[in-house]
Design a protein around this motif. Structure first.
Motif, PDB file in Angstrom:
ATOM      1  N   CYS A  57       0.869  -1.186   0.000  1.00  0.00           N
ATOM      2  CA  CYS A  57       0.000   0.000   0.000  1.00  0.00           C
ATOM      3  C   CYS A  57       0.900   1.230   0.000  1.00  0.00           C
ATOM      4  O   CYS A  57       1.147   1.830   1.043  1.00  0.00           O
ATOM      5  CB  CYS A  57      -0.919  -0.007   1.211  1.00  0.00           C
ATOM      6  N   GLY A  58       1.419   1.554  -1.160  1.00  0.00           N
ATOM      7  CA  GLY A  58       2.373   2.654  -1.239  1.00  0.00           C
ATOM      8  C   GLY A  58       3.649   2.269  -0.524  1.00  0.00           C
ATOM      9  O   GLY A  58       4.236   1.221  -0.791  1.00  0.00           O
ATOM     10  N   ASP A  59       4.059   3.085   0.448  1.00  0.00           N
ATOM     11  CA  ASP A  59       5.285   2.832   1.210  1.00  0.00           C
ATOM     12  C   ASP A  59       5.080   1.865   2.375  1.00  0.00           C
ATOM     13  O   ASP A  59       6.033   1.512   3.056  1.00  0.00           O
ATOM     14  CB  ASP A  59       5.841   4.150   1.764  1.00  0.00           C
ATOM     15  N   ILE A  60       3.841   1.476   2.617  1.00  0.00           N
ATOM     16  CA  ILE A  60       3.513   0.606   3.743  1.00  0.00           C
ATOM     17  C   ILE A  60       3.217  -0.805   3.235  1.00  0.00           C
ATOM     18  O   ILE A  60       2.455  -0.992   2.295  1.00  0.00           O
ATOM     19  CB  ILE A  60       2.267   1.113   4.507  1.00  0.00           C
ATOM     20  N   ASN A  61       3.831  -1.793   3.871  1.00  0.00           N
ATOM     21  CA  ASN A  61       3.511  -3.195   3.573  1.00  0.00           C
ATOM     22  C   ASN A  61       2.558  -3.722   4.629  1.00  0.00           C
ATOM     23  O   ASN A  61       2.758  -3.486   5.821  1.00  0.00           O
ATOM     24  CB  ASN A  61       4.772  -4.058   3.570  1.00  0.00           C
ATOM     25  N   LEU A  62       1.541  -4.443   4.178  1.00  0.00           N
ATOM     26  CA  LEU A  62       0.624  -5.130   5.075  1.00  0.00           C
ATOM     27  C   LEU A  62       0.898  -6.613   4.951  1.00  0.00           C
ATOM     28  O   LEU A  62       0.988  -7.141   3.840  1.00  0.00           O
ATOM     29  CB  LEU A  62      -0.827  -4.830   4.702  1.00  0.00           C
ATOM     30  N   TYR A  63       1.049  -7.274   6.082  1.00  0.00           N
ATOM     31  CA  TYR A  63       1.303  -8.708   6.109  1.00  0.00           C
ATOM     32  C   TYR A  63       0.060  -9.386   6.690  1.00  0.00           C
ATOM     33  O   TYR A  63      -0.286  -9.177   7.853  1.00  0.00           O
ATOM     34  CB  TYR A  63       2.527  -9.028   6.960  1.00  0.00           C
ATOM     35  N   VAL A  64      -0.596 -10.180   5.862  1.00  0.00           N
ATOM     36  CA  VAL A  64      -1.855 -10.806   6.254  1.00  0.00           C
ATOM     37  C   VAL A  64      -1.624 -12.275   6.566  1.00  0.00           C
ATOM     38  O   VAL A  64      -1.038 -13.010   5.763  1.00  0.00           O
ATOM     39  CB  VAL A  64      -2.902 -10.664   5.129  1.00  0.00           C
TER      40      VAL A  64
END
Length: 107
Positions: A57-64
């Motif tokens: 998400c842009g500069d942010i990584n989401l780890y699901v």
């Protein structure tokens, strides 16, 4: 899969920048809580787990967490500040009318 609002991105970026150690993203886990719905667990982490789904998400990584990937599809994560408190909110289209205990469901 997941979307961060500008408010959520800004808050997460600030938390990552202020951290004492290098963080690479936000790990998300969703726990089914009976008829109360879903409890979202969030943790800023240095690295994802080996089997996490990674959403950029842009500069942010989401780890699901893998077992939560399907229930989180289409979820919008926001950050709200109100007089009563502040925090992340989740608009999850997959939980509308859902009873998480599995005993009753909306038609």
């Amino acid at each position: 899969m997941l979307t961060l609002t500008p408010n959520a991105k800004e808050k997460l970026q600030g938390l990552i920048e202020k951290a004492d150690k290098p963080l690479t993203g936000l790990r998300i886990k969703a726990d089914m809580m009976g008829c109360a719905g879903i409890k979202y667990r969030l943790a800023l982490v240095e690295n994802p787990e080996d089997d996490d789904h990674i959403v950029e998400c842009g500069d942010i990584n989401l780890y699901v967490v893998p077992e939560n990937a399907e229930i989180l599809i289409g979820t919008v994560i926001d950050f709200e500040e109100k007089e009563s408190g502040s925090g992340f909110t989740f608009a999850n289209p997959n939980t509308a009318g859902m009873c998480a205990c599995g005993k009753s469901f909306a038609a």
